[in-house]
Design an enzyme around this catalytic site. Structure first.
Site, PDB file in Angstrom:
ATOM      1  NE  ARG A 194     -36.436 -13.309 -20.903  1.00  0.00           N
ATOM      2  CZ  ARG A 194     -37.410 -12.576 -20.328  1.00  0.00           C
ATOM      3  NH1 ARG A 194     -38.606 -12.465 -20.886  1.00  0.00           N
ATOM      4  NH2 ARG A 194     -37.169 -11.960 -19.186  1.00  0.00           N
TER       5      ARG A 194
ATOM      6  CE1 TYR B 250     -30.167 -33.105 -36.619  1.00  0.00           C
ATOM      7  CE2 TYR B 250     -31.659 -32.395 -34.896  1.00  0.00           C
ATOM      8  CZ  TYR B 250     -30.383 -32.507 -35.395  1.00  0.00           C
ATOM      9  OH  TYR B 250     -29.331 -32.017 -34.683  1.00  0.00           O
TER      10      TYR B 250
ATOM     11  CG  ASP C 229     -37.338 -29.843 -40.041  1.00  0.00           C
ATOM     12  OD1 ASP C 229     -36.744 -29.058 -40.800  1.00  0.00           O
ATOM     13  OD2 ASP C 229     -36.819 -30.324 -39.021  1.00  0.00           O
TER      14      ASP C 229
ATOM     15  CE  LYS D  23     -28.283 -28.352 -39.152  1.00  0.00           C
ATOM     16  NZ  LYS D  23     -29.454 -29.156 -38.868  1.00  0.00           N
TER      17      LYS D  23
HETATM   18  C1  LIG Z   1     -30.154 -29.697 -37.745  1.00  0.00           C
HETATM   19  C2  LIG Z   1     -31.600 -30.006 -37.890  1.00  0.00           C
HETATM   20  C3  LIG Z   1     -32.525 -29.723 -36.871  1.00  0.00           C
HETATM   21  C4  LIG Z   1     -32.095 -29.177 -35.537  1.00  0.00           C
HETATM   22  O1  LIG Z   1     -31.628 -27.879 -35.613  1.00  0.00           O
HETATM   23  P1  LIG Z   1     -30.496 -27.253 -34.625  1.00  0.00           P
HETATM   24  O2  LIG Z   1     -30.309 -25.910 -35.188  1.00  0.00           O
HETATM   25  O3  LIG Z   1     -29.307 -28.141 -34.700  1.00  0.00           O
HETATM   26  O4  LIG Z   1     -31.117 -27.262 -33.257  1.00  0.00           O
HETATM   27  C5  LIG Z   1     -33.856 -29.980 -37.103  1.00  0.00           C
HETATM   28  N1  LIG Z   1     -34.276 -30.508 -38.277  1.00  0.00           N
HETATM   29  C6  LIG Z   1     -33.431 -30.811 -39.273  1.00  0.00           C
HETATM   30  C7  LIG Z   1     -33.954 -31.395 -40.540  1.00  0.00           C
HETATM   31  C8  LIG Z   1     -32.066 -30.575 -39.114  1.00  0.00           C
HETATM   32  O5  LIG Z   1     -31.215 -30.899 -40.111  1.00  0.00           O
END
Ligand SMILES: *Cc1c(COP(=O)(O)O)cnc(C)c1O
Length: 396
Positions: free
Chosen positions: A60, A113, A186, A211
């Site tokens: 962890r 998001y 982000d 992604k």
């Molecule tokens: C998918 C996404 C998230 C969240 O991420 P997870 O891996 O699904 O928890 C946050 N910000 C953006 C822009 C996203 O496309």
């Protein structure tokens, strides 16, 4: 963690494509294995009490496969520190929970998001954090909000999800820093292949590595990347204290994905630009509006052209003249594009945000149009993709 600092410095002169393949990827010291092994172990033998080998005690807290990915990602970003998590939202949660306290305020863009908005509005607001929403692309509106109230963070998503709005990171950072406010970006949609928010003045970058960084729709993961030692230490403490870490296998898949990020994202971007242009050339009786920052018709095109390097990303959104019903029929008729949430994988996906990814913002100021279709353009052959969209549009 200091190792990440040293590595990113030693690769700093190399381009992203080189750093992505070499940084953090030292051959295994015992066997010479060129590829980082998956250290599937929860614990590590101690040579006498606290005689740790390389600081390894418990997975962890630290795992060599995760460390390898963290160093690779930090180097790709040109940053001192990266920490990876079990999901993008876990990364966002740890960043905010470790650096905010009840009474602090967050200024959020009005197109983000849906899960980020849900986390802030349903978890952080009840905890006592103030949340205000603004058109984050409008620097004057951001400036006015910052003058009226103190915010701990301005939260920027650019390109935003799902409308691909573009925010000028450097201008936002200048305004925010004048008020003692941090800027978090982000950077999931652009990925570190196309955009470098820290270099543009942001204090911290978050990713859903699910992604483009993972890139193959086979893991869920996230990361925090920063040059700010205080933010990093606070987040690292909470990461270990709360434990939302990725598995060694997830880290290994992220390492593998990140190595080809630069190639993939360039192809995603080239395919997406062609599709956006093709959609824009359709009759207005079928296509109402196309949202893609690479199109000159996009309100953020000039900023995106300056701020993004080598492409505009792989996501295209389109509003259909036939309304919500046409949107649903369109996504039902594609053959290559799979109807599914998420984005950033090699395969093309298609979805209706109002009913799917963004259902949690319905009825709020973040609500998205119900005739909107979001397309995650994959790296298949562009002509095949266009032919598929063409037959699906004709079927609605
Ligand atoms: C998918 C996404 C998230 C969240 O991420 P997870 O891996 O699904 O928890 C946050 N910000 C953006 C822009 C996203 O496309």
């Amino acid at each position: 963690m200091t190792a990440a600092t040293e590595l990113s410095a030693s690769y700093a002169a190399d381009a992203v494509a080189t750093r992505a393949i070499h940084a953090g990827q030292e051959p295994d010291p015992t066997t010479g294995a060129v590829v980082t092994p998956i250290y599937m172990t929860s614990t590590f033998k101690q040579d006498g009490v606290l005689g740790l080998r390389g600081g390894h005690d418990y997975s962890r807290s630290i795992n060599p496969t995760r460390t390898s990915f963290d160093q690779q990602l930090a180097a790709v970003e040109g940053a001192k520190y990266a920490l990876s998590f079990a999901s993008g939202l876990a990364a966002i949660d740890v960043l905010l929970r470790s650096s905010l306290k009840p009474g602090d305020n967050v200024l959020l863009g009005d197109d983000v998001y849906g899960g980020t908005y849900r986390l802030l509005s349903k978890v952080f607001v009840p905890w006592g954090v103030g949340l205000d929403v603004v058109d984050i692309t409008d620097t004057a509106a951001v400036s006015a909000a910052l003058a009226a109230k103190h915010y701990a963070y301005v939260w920027v998503e650019t390109p935003s999800n799902p409308l691909l709005n573009i925010t000028d990171i450097a201008a936002t950072a200048a305004v925010a820093h004048a008020h003692g406010t941090r800027v978090a970006v982000d950077n999931t949609f652009a990925s570190p292949a196309l955009q470098h928010p820290l270099a543009d003045g942001a204090d911290v970058v978050v990713y859903s590595t699910t992604k483009y960084i993972g890139g193959h729709s086979d893991i869920v993961g996230g990361a925090i990347v920063t040059n700010d030692a205080e933010l990093h230490e606070q987040a690292a403490f909470l990461q270990n204290a709360a434990g939302a870490v990725p598995s060694p296998f997830d880290s290994w898949l992220e390492i593998r994905g990140l190595k080809t990020l630069d190639l993939r994202v360039k192809r995603h971007s080239a395919n997406a630009l062609r599709i956006a242009q093709w959609l824009e050339s359709q009759p207005s009786s079928v296509v109402e509006r196309v949202w893609y920052p690479g199109l000159e018709s996009h309100p953020g095109h000039a900023i995106a052209a300056r701020q993004m390097h080598g492409g505009f990303g792989g996501v295209v959104s389109v509003q259909l003249a036939g309304g919500a019903e046409a949107a649903k029929r369109f996504v039902d008729h594609t053959r290559i594009f799979t109807l599914a949430e998420s984005l950033g994988g090699v395969e093309s996906l298609i979805e209706v945000p109002a009913a799917m990814t963004h259902a949690s913002v319905a009825g709020t100021t973040l609500q998205v149009p119900d005739n909107l279709v979001r397309i995650s353009v994959g790296i298949e052959d562009a002509d095949d993709l266009i032919a598929d969209l063409d037959q699906a549009l004709k079927a609605i």
